[in-house]
Write a protein that holds these residues in place. Structure first.
Motif, PDB file in Angstrom:
ATOM      1  N   GLY A   1      16.747  70.603  56.861  1.00 58.10           N
ATOM      2  CA  GLY A   1      17.815  71.280  57.390  1.00 58.10           C
ATOM      3  C   GLY A   1      17.877  72.662  57.655  1.00 58.10           C
ATOM      4  O   GLY A   1      19.293  73.133  57.804  1.00 58.10           O
TER       5      GLY A   1
ATOM      6  N   GLY B   1      16.625  74.650  59.552  1.00 57.44           N
ATOM      7  CA  GLY B   1      16.659  75.108  60.927  1.00 57.44           C
ATOM      8  C   GLY B   1      15.511  75.299  61.403  1.00 57.44           C
ATOM      9  O   GLY B   1      15.288  75.774  62.793  1.00 57.44           O
ATOM     10  N   LYS B   2      14.502  74.694  60.752  1.00 58.39           N
ATOM     11  CA  LYS B   2      13.000  74.743  61.646  1.00 58.39           C
ATOM     12  C   LYS B   2      12.671  74.189  62.908  1.00 58.39           C
ATOM     13  O   LYS B   2      12.417  74.874  63.582  1.00 58.39           O
ATOM     14  CB  LYS B   2      12.141  74.449  60.370  1.00 58.39           C
ATOM     15  N   SER B   3      13.242  73.012  62.835  1.00 66.14           N
ATOM     16  CA  SER B   3      13.133  72.375  64.133  1.00 66.14           C
ATOM     17  C   SER B   3      13.966  72.839  65.404  1.00 66.14           C
ATOM     18  O   SER B   3      13.654  72.932  66.305  1.00 66.14           O
ATOM     19  CB  SER B   3      13.300  70.710  63.997  1.00 66.14           C
ATOM     20  N   THR B   4      15.037  73.462  64.908  1.00 63.98           N
ATOM     21  CA  THR B   4      16.287  73.941  65.750  1.00 63.98           C
ATOM     22  C   THR B   4      15.349  75.178  66.420  1.00 63.98           C
ATOM     23  O   THR B   4      15.321  75.457  67.679  1.00 63.98           O
ATOM     24  CB  THR B   4      17.426  74.495  65.326  1.00 63.98           C
TER      25      THR B   4
HETATM   26  P1  ATP Z   1      13.965  68.879  59.197  1.00 62.74           P
HETATM   27  O1  ATP Z   1      12.873  69.483  58.461  1.00 62.74           O
HETATM   28  O2  ATP Z   1      14.634  67.702  58.294  1.00 62.74           O
HETATM   29  O3  ATP Z   1      13.779  68.581  60.442  1.00 62.74           O
HETATM   30  P2  ATP Z   1      14.967  71.562  59.924  1.00 62.74           P
HETATM   31  O4  ATP Z   1      14.821  72.750  58.940  1.00 62.74           O
HETATM   32  O5  ATP Z   1      13.932  71.343  61.009  1.00 62.74           O
HETATM   33  O6  ATP Z   1      14.894  70.143  58.841  1.00 62.74           O
HETATM   34  P3  ATP Z   1      17.034  71.199  61.533  1.00 62.74           P
HETATM   35  O7  ATP Z   1      16.504  69.843  62.284  1.00 62.74           O
HETATM   36  O8  ATP Z   1      16.745  72.498  62.723  1.00 62.74           O
HETATM   37  O9  ATP Z   1      16.409  71.468  60.231  1.00 62.74           O
HETATM   38  O10 ATP Z   1      18.501  71.232  61.431  1.00 62.74           O
HETATM   39  C1  ATP Z   1      19.218  72.474  61.038  1.00 62.74           C
HETATM   40  C2  ATP Z   1      20.815  72.065  60.700  1.00 62.74           C
HETATM   41  O11 ATP Z   1      21.384  71.897  62.183  1.00 62.74           O
HETATM   42  C3  ATP Z   1      21.049  70.966  60.127  1.00 62.74           C
HETATM   43  O12 ATP Z   1      22.218  71.119  59.182  1.00 62.74           O
HETATM   44  C4  ATP Z   1      21.284  69.675  61.043  1.00 62.74           C
HETATM   45  O13 ATP Z   1      22.196  68.708  60.472  1.00 62.74           O
HETATM   46  C5  ATP Z   1      22.016  70.411  62.086  1.00 62.74           C
HETATM   47  N1  ATP Z   1      21.556  69.731  63.360  1.00 62.74           N
HETATM   48  C6  ATP Z   1      20.255  69.456  63.931  1.00 62.74           C
HETATM   49  N2  ATP Z   1      20.401  69.001  65.294  1.00 62.74           N
HETATM   50  C7  ATP Z   1      21.756  68.835  65.470  1.00 62.74           C
HETATM   51  C8  ATP Z   1      22.305  68.168  66.397  1.00 62.74           C
HETATM   52  N3  ATP Z   1      21.816  67.726  67.692  1.00 62.74           N
HETATM   53  N4  ATP Z   1      23.696  68.221  66.476  1.00 62.74           N
HETATM   54  C9  ATP Z   1      24.360  68.793  65.452  1.00 62.74           C
HETATM   55  N5  ATP Z   1      23.682  69.336  64.457  1.00 62.74           N
HETATM   56  C10 ATP Z   1      22.558  69.325  64.380  1.00 62.74           C
END
Ligand code: ATP
Length: 235
Positions: A37, A39-42
Motif C-alpha cells: 500500500g 504506492g509502488k504499483s501506482t
Molecule cells: P502492494 O504491494 O500491495 O501492491 P503498493 O505499494 O504497490 O502495494 P499501491 O497498490 O500502489 O501500493 O496502492 C497505494 C494506495 O493506493 C493504497 O492505499 C491503495 O489502497 C490505494 N489504491 C490503489 N489502487 C486504487 C484504486 N484503483 N482506487 C483507489 N485506491 C487505490
C-alpha cells in the motif's frame, strides 16, 4: 535516464503518490522498497501509462511517460513486468514470449533474434518452450514473465515484486536472472518487499512510505541504515 519529478497520483479524493521524485540512470538497478500500500504499483502503473498522473512529470530520455498511452511508453523503451506475472497459462511458453513482442509484430526477423536472446538469458526456458506456461514452477513462470517483457526490447524494465510467493532459493535464481538482464544493457526499476534480496543486486534505492519517498541511498547506505534494517531487513 528516468526522471520522476514531483509526481502526484490521485484515485478520486485519495492521494496515492504525493510529489514523488526519483531517477534511474542508464545501466542501473534501482530498488523501490515499501510496505503493502506504499504506492509502488501506482508508481509503476503511472510510468507504464496505465494510470494518469494528477501532477508532476515522469520522462524517459526526455520522452514524457504520463500521457496515458501504454503502447507509446513501450515503443519508447519502457516495459513493465507486472506483479503476479499475468501469464496466459494455457498458451505455451513461446507463445507467451511472442506476445511480449506485439509492438514489433511487423519485424518477424527481429522478434526471432530477440527470442534467441531471451533464451540465452533464461536457458532453463529452452526445454520448456512448448509447454503450457501454467505447467511451469513459480520461479520458471516468473522467468517467463520477465523474458516476455524483454521481448518488447525495453531500455528500462519496471519489475514489480518478482519474488512474490517464491521460495528463498528460487528468489536467488530470479534475482541472478535480473542481474544478467541488467548486464545485457537494460536499466531496471525494481519494486520489492523482499528488501534483502533486492538490495543484494541493486546499485541504489528509494524507500516509499505512504506515497512519498522517505529515504534514498546507495546499496551500502540502505543496507546499513537503521530504519531500513529494522523495517525491511528484520534486523
Ligand atoms: P502492494 O504491494 O500491495 O501492491 P503498493 O505499494 O504497490 O502495494 P499501491 O497498490 O500502489 O501500493 O496502492 C497505494 C494506495 O493506493 C493504497 O492505499 C491503495 O489502497 C490505494 N489504491 C490503489 N489502487 C486504487 C484504486 N484503483 N482506487 C483507489 N485506491 C487505490
Amino acid at each position: 535516464m528516468l526522471e520522476v519529478r514531483d509526481l502526484t497520483v490521485n484515485y478520486g479524493h485519495f492521494t496515492a503518490l504525493h510529489g514523488v521524485g526519483l531517477n534511474v540512470n542508464p545501466g542501473e538497478i534501482v530498488v523501490l522498497l515499501g510496505a503493502n500500500g506504499a504506492g509502488k504499483s501506482t508508481l509503476f502503473r503511472t510510468l507504464s501509462g496505465l494510470q494518469k498522473a494528477s501532477g508532476g512529470s515522469a520522462t524517459w530520455n526526455g520522452t514524457p511517460l504520463t500521457g496515458g498511452r501504454p503502447e507509446y511508453n513501450v515503443a519508447h523503451g519502457v516495459a513493465q513486468c507486472p506483479e503476479g506475472r499475468l501469464l496466459f497459462p494455457d498458451l505455451s511458453v513461446e507463445k507467451n514470449l511472442r506476445l511480449g513482442a506485439f509492438i514489433h509484430r511487423k519485424d518477424a526477423a527481429g522478434t526471432a533474434r530477440e527470442l534467441e536472446r531471451v533464451y540465452t538469458l533464461f536457458p532453463d526456458l529452452v526445454k520448456k518452450r512448448h509447454a503450457p506456461a501454467g505447467s511451469l514452477s513459480g520461479g520458471q513462470q516468473q522467468m517467463v514473465a520477465i523474458a516476455r517483457s524483454l521481448m518488447a526490447r525495453p531500455q528500462l524494465l519496471l519489475l514489480d515484486e518478482p519474488s512474490l510467493g517464491l521460495a528463498p532459493l528460487v528468489v536467488e535464481q530470479v534475482f541472478a536472472a535480473v542481474q544478467r538482464v541488467n548486464e545485457a544493457g537494460v536499466s531496471v526499476l525494481l519494486a520489492e518487499q523482499n528488501a534483502f534480496a533486492a538490495l543484494g543486486i541493486a546499485h541504489r534505492g528509494y524507500v516509499l512510505e505512504s506515497g512519498q519517498v522517505s529515504l534514498q541511498g546507495t546499496q551500502h547506505e540502505l543496507m546499513t541504515d537503521d530504519r531500513v534494517r529494522s523495517a525491511y531487513l528484520g534486523v
